[in-house]
Design a protein around this motif. Structure first.
Motif, PDB file in Angstrom:
ATOM      1  N   GLY A   1       9.362   0.820  -2.171  1.00  8.76           N
ATOM      2  CA  GLY A   1      10.569   0.709  -1.358  1.00  8.76           C
ATOM      3  C   GLY A   1      10.928   1.946  -0.563  1.00  8.76           C
ATOM      4  N   ALA A   2      10.471   3.122  -0.991  1.00  6.21           N
ATOM      5  CA  ALA A   2      10.827   4.358  -0.284  1.00  6.21           C
ATOM      6  C   ALA A   2       9.955   4.619   0.920  1.00  6.21           C
ATOM      7  N   GLY A   3       9.021   3.733   1.213  1.00 10.23           N
ATOM      8  CA  GLY A   3       8.122   3.959   2.329  1.00 10.23           C
ATOM      9  C   GLY A   3       6.887   4.721   1.895  1.00 10.23           C
ATOM     10  N   PRO A   4       6.037   5.122   2.830  1.00  5.37           N
ATOM     11  CA  PRO A   4       4.770   5.781   2.512  1.00  5.37           C
ATOM     12  C   PRO A   4       4.964   7.209   2.047  1.00  5.37           C
ATOM     13  N   ILE A   5       3.931   7.769   1.428  1.00 13.51           N
ATOM     14  CA  ILE A   5       3.923   9.202   1.121  1.00 13.51           C
ATOM     15  C   ILE A   5       3.904   9.957   2.446  1.00 13.51           C
ATOM     16  N   ARG A   6       4.800  10.945   2.570  1.00 11.58           N
ATOM     17  CA  ARG A   6       4.879  11.652   3.835  1.00 11.58           C
ATOM     18  C   ARG A   6       5.407  13.069   3.583  1.00 11.58           C
TER      19      ARG A   6
ATOM     20  N   LYS B   1      -1.583  10.014   1.358  1.00  9.62           N
ATOM     21  CA  LYS B   1      -0.565  10.182   2.399  1.00  9.62           C
ATOM     22  C   LYS B   1      -0.532   8.963   3.300  1.00  9.62           C
ATOM     23  N   GLY B   2       0.674   8.538   3.692  1.00  9.76           N
ATOM     24  CA  GLY B   2       0.794   7.507   4.700  1.00  9.76           C
ATOM     25  C   GLY B   2       0.263   8.008   6.034  1.00  9.76           C
ATOM     26  N   CYS B   3      -0.043   7.074   6.927  1.00  8.49           N
ATOM     27  CA  CYS B   3      -0.607   7.432   8.232  1.00  8.49           C
ATOM     28  C   CYS B   3       0.464   7.267   9.309  1.00  8.49           C
ATOM     29  N   ALA B   4       0.904   8.390   9.872  1.00  6.76           N
ATOM     30  CA  ALA B   4       1.838   8.354  10.996  1.00  6.76           C
ATOM     31  C   ALA B   4       1.056   7.982  12.250  1.00  6.76           C
ATOM     32  N   ARG B   5       1.536   6.960  12.960  1.00  7.22           N
ATOM     33  CA  ARG B   5       0.734   6.409  14.052  1.00  7.22           C
ATOM     34  C   ARG B   5       1.063   7.060  15.386  1.00  7.22           C
ATOM     35  N   CYS B   6       0.017   7.220  16.201  1.00  7.61           N
ATOM     36  CA  CYS B   6       0.144   7.893  17.487  1.00  7.61           C
ATOM     37  C   CYS B   6      -0.086   6.890  18.622  1.00  7.61           C
ATOM     38  N   VAL B   7      -0.175   7.398  19.840  1.00  8.38           N
ATOM     39  CA  VAL B   7      -0.279   6.529  21.006  1.00  8.38           C
ATOM     40  C   VAL B   7      -1.603   5.781  21.082  1.00  8.38           C
ATOM     41  N   ILE B   8      -2.623   6.201  20.316  1.00 11.89           N
ATOM     42  CA  ILE B   8      -3.890   5.475  20.364  1.00 11.89           C
ATOM     43  C   ILE B   8      -3.685   4.005  20.001  1.00 11.89           C
TER      44      ILE B   8
ATOM     45  N   THR C   1       6.390   6.779  13.010  1.00 17.15           N
ATOM     46  CA  THR C   1       6.147   5.400  12.604  1.00 17.15           C
ATOM     47  C   THR C   1       4.861   5.353  11.787  1.00 17.15           C
ATOM     48  N   TRP C   2       4.790   4.433  10.800  1.00 20.09           N
ATOM     49  CA  TRP C   2       3.771   4.498   9.763  1.00 20.09           C
ATOM     50  C   TRP C   2       3.073   3.158   9.593  1.00 20.09           C
ATOM     51  N   PHE C   3       1.744   3.231   9.502  1.00 20.01           N
ATOM     52  CA  PHE C   3       0.949   2.026   9.217  1.00 20.01           C
ATOM     53  C   PHE C   3      -0.372   2.482   8.606  1.00 20.01           C
ATOM     54  N   GLY C   4      -0.654   2.023   7.392  1.00 21.07           N
ATOM     55  CA  GLY C   4      -1.876   2.392   6.698  1.00 21.07           C
ATOM     56  C   GLY C   4      -1.683   3.617   5.827  1.00 21.07           C
TER      57      GLY C   4
ATOM     58  N   GLU D   1       0.812  -1.222   0.000  1.00 24.66           N
ATOM     59  CA  GLU D   1       0.000   0.000   0.000  1.00 24.66           C
ATOM     60  C   GLU D   1       0.843   1.268   0.000  1.00 24.66           C
ATOM     61  N   ASP D   2       2.116   1.174   0.417  1.00 25.52           N
ATOM     62  CA  ASP D   2       2.992   2.345   0.360  1.00 25.52           C
ATOM     63  C   ASP D   2       3.071   2.924  -1.046  1.00 25.52           C
ATOM     64  N   GLY D   3       3.017   2.044  -2.038  1.00 31.75           N
ATOM     65  CA  GLY D   3       3.190   2.492  -3.413  1.00 31.75           C
ATOM     66  C   GLY D   3       1.900   2.813  -4.142  1.00 31.75           C
ATOM     67  N   TRP D   4       0.766   2.533  -3.531  1.00 28.13           N
ATOM     68  CA  TRP D   4      -0.502   2.803  -4.204  1.00 28.13           C
ATOM     69  C   TRP D   4      -0.726   4.303  -4.341  1.00 28.13           C
TER      70      TRP D   4
END
Length: 285
Positions: A277-282, A212-219, A247-250, A195-198
């Motif tokens: 390979g470059a990770g999520p959009i950020r 955009k990738g989702c930067a994850r929080c304490v939730i 940190t990124w997920f989704g 999904e990073d590349g979608w």
């Protein structure tokens, strides 16, 4: 294995427990019924589970006329959709807008559930809130979600993360459920982190931009069944999914079609993609 829509989730009240549904209408600002309600403090600023962990134990259920809410040690309470002619100022992150107050009885119920003063508001007109211009178009809109209309996650990425969590704990930590990450749509059949590349995807007849990738929080570290905070998944994400200090997920999605119904089991097609390979959009740093 072809891609398919494994599950659909909506969250009627921001930061409260979600509902799993078999189908949902895609609106310009998100799934119908998703995050149209929010808790605010006396100044009108958003209250989220980041600071009020107990919100995750509140279970809202959408009705034809509003909500039914339940929480530990409190009787269920029915809330009617408020009259939009009355508005109160609210703010969520960088957004300043107005919403309709649910009224003193709803406020009292939620204040007891949270153990702190809280007011419930309803976003009667989501066109009031724009998405971040850095990652979307000028006309894109969002409800009370953090920043964008939908969040997509994949079963394969969760499995890959859980492999790391279990290995790091030598089997002492159980795999985490997808509910920790609060996605709206979950995709089956992909490779981990694909999904990073979608950039554009189709779910059934609905087309979305992956913005955009989702930067994850304490939730994500709060157990939604107990409201107890721990170190995972942030500790393991920091080892395998850390870029630019986050940190990124989704991945966040913006709909390009509105009024379309998506259903569990729908075919998913990646319309545009780049190598992941470059990770999520950020954000650029």
């Amino acid at each position: 294995m072809p891609l398919s829509l494994a599950s659909i989730h909506r969250f009627p009240v921001k930061s409260c427990r979600g509902e799993s549904v078999d189908s949902a209408v895609v609106e310009p600002w998100g799934l119908a019924g998703d995050r149209r309600w929010m808790l605010v403090d006396e100044a009108g600023s958003a209250i989220t589970a980041r600071e009020a962990n107990q919100l995750l134990l509140v279970h809202p259920e959408l009705t034809a006329d509003g909500l039914i809410v339940a929480a530990p040690d409190l009787p269920p309470f029915t809330i009617s959709t408020p009259d939009p002619r009355t508005q109160t100022p609210v703010d969520l992150w960088k957004s300043e807008l107005t919403a309709a107050p649910a009224g003193p009885e709803a406020d009292a119920w939620f204040s007891k559930a949270l153990g702190q003063p809280a007011r419930l508001v309803y976003l009667d007109d989501p066109t009031r809130r724009a998405t971040s211009p850095e990652f979307s178009e000028p006309d894109d809109r969002v409800s009370f979600a953090d920043g964008y209309p939908l969040l997509v996650a994949t079963e394969a990425s969760l499995a890959a993360l859980n492999d790391v969590i279990v290995e790091r704990s030598a089997g002492a930590h159980a795999p985490l459920p997808m509910t920790r990450f609060r996605p709206n749509v979950v995709i089956a059949g992909s490779e981990a982190w694909a999904e990073d590349g979608w950039r554009r995807i189709r779910i059934g007849d609905a087309v979305f931009r992956a913005v955009k990738g989702c930067a994850r929080c304490v939730i994500t570290t709060i157990d939604p069944d107990t409201a107890v905070r721990e170190k995972e998944p942030i500790a393991s994400l920091a080892r395998i999914r850390r870029w630019d200090g986050a940190t990124w997920f989704g991945v966040n999605l913006v709909p390009d079609t509105a009024g379309v119904t998506i259903r569990v089991g729908d075919e998913v097609e990646v319309l545009d993609a780049v190598a992941p390979g470059a990770g999520p959009i950020r954000p650029a740093v």
